[in-house]
Write a protein that holds these residues in place. Structure first.
Motif, PDB file in Angstrom:
ATOM      1  N   VAL A  13       0.801  -1.352   0.168  1.00  0.00           N
ATOM      2  CA  VAL A  13      -0.087   0.079  -0.002  1.00  0.00           C
ATOM      3  C   VAL A  13       0.866   1.186   0.141  1.00  0.00           C
ATOM      4  O   VAL A  13       0.688   2.264  -0.793  1.00  0.00           O
ATOM      5  CB  VAL A  13      -0.853   0.061   1.327  1.00  0.00           C
ATOM      6  CG1 VAL A  13      -1.603   1.253   1.217  1.00  0.00           C
ATOM      7  CG2 VAL A  13      -1.830  -1.203   1.154  1.00  0.00           C
ATOM      8  N   TYR A  14       1.864   1.129   1.016  1.00  0.00           N
ATOM      9  CA  TYR A  14       2.697   2.624   1.142  1.00  0.00           C
ATOM     10  C   TYR A  14       3.357   2.654  -0.165  1.00  0.00           C
ATOM     11  O   TYR A  14       3.637   3.898  -0.703  1.00  0.00           O
ATOM     12  CB  TYR A  14       3.599   2.022   2.213  1.00  0.00           C
ATOM     13  CG  TYR A  14       4.532   3.178   2.564  1.00  0.00           C
ATOM     14  CD1 TYR A  14       4.073   4.100   3.517  1.00  0.00           C
ATOM     15  CD2 TYR A  14       5.988   3.501   2.268  1.00  0.00           C
ATOM     16  CE1 TYR A  14       5.030   5.090   4.071  1.00  0.00           C
ATOM     17  CE2 TYR A  14       6.701   4.473   2.630  1.00  0.00           C
ATOM     18  CZ  TYR A  14       6.269   5.184   3.626  1.00  0.00           C
ATOM     19  OH  TYR A  14       7.069   6.222   4.040  1.00  0.00           O
ATOM     20  N   ASN A  15       3.937   1.881  -0.940  1.00  0.00           N
ATOM     21  CA  ASN A  15       4.842   2.026  -2.093  1.00  0.00           C
ATOM     22  C   ASN A  15       3.920   2.022  -3.414  1.00  0.00           C
ATOM     23  O   ASN A  15       4.509   2.463  -4.594  1.00  0.00           O
ATOM     24  CB  ASN A  15       6.014   0.781  -2.123  1.00  0.00           C
ATOM     25  CG  ASN A  15       6.783   0.967  -1.158  1.00  0.00           C
ATOM     26  OD1 ASN A  15       7.161   1.835  -0.898  1.00  0.00           O
ATOM     27  ND2 ASN A  15       7.154  -0.269  -0.611  1.00  0.00           N
ATOM     28  N   ASP A  16       2.543   1.848  -3.375  1.00  0.00           N
ATOM     29  CA  ASP A  16       1.763   1.930  -4.688  1.00  0.00           C
ATOM     30  C   ASP A  16       1.840   3.191  -4.991  1.00  0.00           C
ATOM     31  O   ASP A  16       1.933   4.257  -4.251  1.00  0.00           O
ATOM     32  CB  ASP A  16       0.329   1.612  -4.003  1.00  0.00           C
ATOM     33  CG  ASP A  16      -0.808   1.479  -5.458  1.00  0.00           C
ATOM     34  OD1 ASP A  16      -1.022   2.619  -5.718  1.00  0.00           O
ATOM     35  OD2 ASP A  16      -0.436   0.562  -5.891  1.00  0.00           O
ATOM     36  N   GLU A  17       1.946   3.428  -6.418  1.00  0.00           N
ATOM     37  CA  GLU A  17       2.089   4.662  -7.331  1.00  0.00           C
ATOM     38  C   GLU A  17       0.889   5.687  -6.994  1.00  0.00           C
ATOM     39  O   GLU A  17       1.276   6.910  -6.958  1.00  0.00           O
ATOM     40  CB  GLU A  17       2.263   4.283  -8.753  1.00  0.00           C
ATOM     41  CG  GLU A  17       2.634   5.530  -9.712  1.00  0.00           C
ATOM     42  CD  GLU A  17       2.550   4.978 -11.099  1.00  0.00           C
ATOM     43  OE1 GLU A  17       2.762   6.023 -11.801  1.00  0.00           O
ATOM     44  OE2 GLU A  17       2.842   3.927 -11.450  1.00  0.00           O
ATOM     45  N   VAL A  19      -0.941   5.684  -4.510  1.00  0.00           N
ATOM     46  CA  VAL A  19      -0.779   6.305  -2.879  1.00  0.00           C
ATOM     47  C   VAL A  19       0.358   7.440  -2.997  1.00  0.00           C
ATOM     48  O   VAL A  19       0.221   8.358  -2.363  1.00  0.00           O
ATOM     49  CB  VAL A  19      -0.473   5.135  -2.108  1.00  0.00           C
ATOM     50  CG1 VAL A  19       0.043   5.750  -0.515  1.00  0.00           C
ATOM     51  CG2 VAL A  19      -1.557   4.056  -2.178  1.00  0.00           C
ATOM     52  N   GLN A  20       1.356   7.109  -3.481  1.00  0.00           N
ATOM     53  CA  GLN A  20       2.599   8.033  -3.700  1.00  0.00           C
ATOM     54  C   GLN A  20       2.095   9.416  -4.135  1.00  0.00           C
ATOM     55  O   GLN A  20       2.603  10.399  -3.590  1.00  0.00           O
ATOM     56  CB  GLN A  20       3.724   7.656  -4.305  1.00  0.00           C
ATOM     57  CG  GLN A  20       4.494   6.377  -3.686  1.00  0.00           C
ATOM     58  CD  GLN A  20       5.698   5.903  -4.401  1.00  0.00           C
ATOM     59  OE1 GLN A  20       6.222   6.676  -5.324  1.00  0.00           O
ATOM     60  NE2 GLN A  20       6.146   4.633  -4.228  1.00  0.00           N
ATOM     61  N   ASN A  21       1.399   9.313  -5.307  1.00  0.00           N
ATOM     62  CA  ASN A  21       0.793  10.618  -5.819  1.00  0.00           C
ATOM     63  C   ASN A  21      -0.366  11.332  -5.345  1.00  0.00           C
ATOM     64  O   ASN A  21      -0.320  12.561  -5.226  1.00  0.00           O
ATOM     65  CB  ASN A  21       0.375  10.101  -7.279  1.00  0.00           C
ATOM     66  CG  ASN A  21       1.210   9.782  -8.032  1.00  0.00           C
ATOM     67  OD1 ASN A  21       2.448  10.078  -8.002  1.00  0.00           O
ATOM     68  ND2 ASN A  21       1.099   8.929  -9.266  1.00  0.00           N
ATOM     69  N   HIS A  22      -0.831  10.722  -4.236  1.00  0.00           N
ATOM     70  CA  HIS A  22      -2.184  10.851  -3.590  1.00  0.00           C
ATOM     71  C   HIS A  22      -1.690  12.020  -2.243  1.00  0.00           C
ATOM     72  O   HIS A  22      -2.489  12.775  -1.982  1.00  0.00           O
ATOM     73  CB  HIS A  22      -2.837   9.945  -3.101  1.00  0.00           C
ATOM     74  CG  HIS A  22      -4.204  10.538  -2.501  1.00  0.00           C
ATOM     75  ND1 HIS A  22      -5.327  10.974  -3.225  1.00  0.00           N
ATOM     76  CD2 HIS A  22      -4.772  10.462  -1.277  1.00  0.00           C
ATOM     77  CE1 HIS A  22      -6.449  11.170  -2.227  1.00  0.00           C
ATOM     78  NE2 HIS A  22      -5.870  11.092  -1.137  1.00  0.00           N
ATOM     79  N   GLY A  70      -0.847  20.903   7.918  1.00  0.00           N
ATOM     80  CA  GLY A  70      -1.261  21.324   6.688  1.00  0.00           C
ATOM     81  C   GLY A  70      -1.093  20.435   5.502  1.00  0.00           C
ATOM     82  O   GLY A  70      -1.383  20.526   4.384  1.00  0.00           O
ATOM     83  N   LYS A  71      -0.253  19.464   5.754  1.00  0.00           N
ATOM     84  CA  LYS A  71      -0.030  18.441   4.859  1.00  0.00           C
ATOM     85  C   LYS A  71      -0.798  16.993   4.910  1.00  0.00           C
ATOM     86  O   LYS A  71      -1.162  16.554   5.702  1.00  0.00           O
ATOM     87  CB  LYS A  71       1.374  18.131   4.979  1.00  0.00           C
ATOM     88  CG  LYS A  71       2.453  19.169   4.668  1.00  0.00           C
ATOM     89  CD  LYS A  71       3.905  18.739   5.028  1.00  0.00           C
ATOM     90  CE  LYS A  71       4.736  19.990   4.519  1.00  0.00           C
ATOM     91  NZ  LYS A  71       6.352  19.619   4.725  1.00  0.00           N
ATOM     92  N   LYS A  72      -1.260  16.894   3.513  1.00  0.00           N
ATOM     93  CA  LYS A  72      -1.984  15.366   3.705  1.00  0.00           C
ATOM     94  C   LYS A  72      -1.059  14.462   3.606  1.00  0.00           C
ATOM     95  O   LYS A  72      -0.221  14.381   2.773  1.00  0.00           O
ATOM     96  CB  LYS A  72      -2.815  15.436   2.410  1.00  0.00           C
ATOM     97  CG  LYS A  72      -3.758  14.184   2.471  1.00  0.00           C
ATOM     98  CD  LYS A  72      -4.884  14.251   1.196  1.00  0.00           C
ATOM     99  CE  LYS A  72      -4.328  14.302  -0.290  1.00  0.00           C
ATOM    100  NZ  LYS A  72      -5.605  14.324  -1.103  1.00  0.00           N
ATOM    101  N   TYR A  73      -0.898  13.476   4.651  1.00  0.00           N
ATOM    102  CA  TYR A  73      -0.017  12.443   4.787  1.00  0.00           C
ATOM    103  C   TYR A  73      -0.760  10.890   5.081  1.00  0.00           C
ATOM    104  O   TYR A  73      -1.782  10.946   5.475  1.00  0.00           O
ATOM    105  CB  TYR A  73       0.967  12.785   6.146  1.00  0.00           C
ATOM    106  CG  TYR A  73      -0.165  12.834   7.431  1.00  0.00           C
ATOM    107  CD1 TYR A  73      -0.270  11.797   8.183  1.00  0.00           C
ATOM    108  CD2 TYR A  73      -0.408  13.841   7.991  1.00  0.00           C
ATOM    109  CE1 TYR A  73      -1.127  11.415   9.419  1.00  0.00           C
ATOM    110  CE2 TYR A  73      -1.018  13.998   9.288  1.00  0.00           C
ATOM    111  CZ  TYR A  73      -1.434  12.574   9.928  1.00  0.00           C
ATOM    112  OH  TYR A  73      -2.135  12.598  10.988  1.00  0.00           O
ATOM    113  N   LEU A  74       0.278  10.022   4.609  1.00  0.00           N
ATOM    114  CA  LEU A  74      -0.068   8.895   5.133  1.00  0.00           C
ATOM    115  C   LEU A  74       0.817   8.296   6.184  1.00  0.00           C
ATOM    116  O   LEU A  74       2.292   8.258   5.730  1.00  0.00           O
ATOM    117  CB  LEU A  74      -0.099   7.686   3.866  1.00  0.00           C
ATOM    118  CG  LEU A  74       0.044   6.382   4.178  1.00  0.00           C
ATOM    119  CD1 LEU A  74      -1.454   5.987   4.683  1.00  0.00           C
ATOM    120  CD2 LEU A  74       0.416   5.538   2.750  1.00  0.00           C
TER     121      LEU A  74
END
Length: 266
Positions: A13-17, A19-22, A70-74
């Protein structure tokens, strides 16, 4: 159960493209046994690439807020065992400064922890692989995806795979042990002698890993058994570990003309 692939699933999940762009920011912390807020904040800062330094908790929290505000993080919290709701709420209060749409992914072996961290949200319980997938994974490692030539070996292999009760780590460990075994006699001996020790599903991982350890060469057993001296999740420096092995006399030159340091350099 350990070995089902919870961490591997989270890594995918963490390395999915997508997810990275989101997400603007991705964080990964292995929590393990001790759920200490200060330690988690320090690990989180390191995950971002920031050196936490020797600061008190208040200063570390301020530093983390500045990074995620203020950042959208995972944020992946791997291997969580904390069952104290208040400790979890303290961490959540710190992480609330992120942007809307931020997400936290937790892996745990405890259903109680899943309920504490997820609240009313649904949690996903990983199950063992079905027999066809077990068979496919085993063949991929041992036979490079092909069917075994001997019908007898295939029959033995099916019995071995069933012993793994769908646990990927057990399948990969046993498949690695059998990779260099060719004859039916060797496979049958392994099934009747080694795998006969694996009888209870709940112990399949420990028994399988112990089986792998038992098949190490004697000097490698010493090297492996030395590693638990380090704390859990400790990042081991390879060169330092080799020096410690040398100091303990675990590494000996096979060529009398070479000293231990020469072996290390090679």
């Amino acid at each position: 159960m350990g070995g089902l692939g919870k961490t591997t699933f989270a890594q995918n999940v963490y390395n999915d493209e997508k997810v990275q762009n989101h997400f603007e920011l991705k964080l990964w912390v292995c929590v393990s046994d001790v759920f200490d807020l200060k330690v988690i904040v320090e690990k989180t800062l390191k995950s971002i690439g920031k050196e936490p330094g020797h600061f008190e908790l208040d200063q570390l929290q301020t530093s983390l807020r500045n990074e995620i505000s203020g950042k959208k993080y995972l944020f992946v919290l791997d291997d969580v065992w904390n069952e104290d709701l208040q400790k979890w709420m303290d961490l959540m209060a710190l992480l609330m400064c992120g942007a809307r749409g931020s997400r936290i992914l937790v892996t745990t072996s405890s259903e109680k922890v899943a309920k504490i961290t997820g609240g009313k949200l649904q949690h996903y319980s990983l199950k063992g692989l079905d027999l066809d997938k077990c068979w496919s994974l085993f063949k991929k490692i041992v036979f490079e995806g092909k069917e075994p030539e001997s019908p007898k070996v295939k029959e033995i292999e099916e019995q071995i795979v069933k012993k793994c009760v769908g646990v990927p780590l057990a399948i990969k460990t046993i498949a690695s042990l059998l990779y260099y075994r060719d004859s039916e006699r060797e496979w049958l001996t392994f099934l009747e002698n080694d795998l006969s020790k694996i009888t209870q599903n709940e112990n399949v991982i420990l028994n399988t890993l112990k089986l792998s350890y038992n098949h190490l060469l004697s000097h490698l057993k010493h090297c492996f058994a030395y590693c638990p001296l380090f704390p859990k999740d400790y990042v081991i420096d390879v060169k330092k570990l080799i020096h410690l092995w040398v100091a303990q006399g675990f590494i000996e030159p096979s060529n009398s003309s070479l000293c231990v340091e020469d072996i290390e350099l090679r």
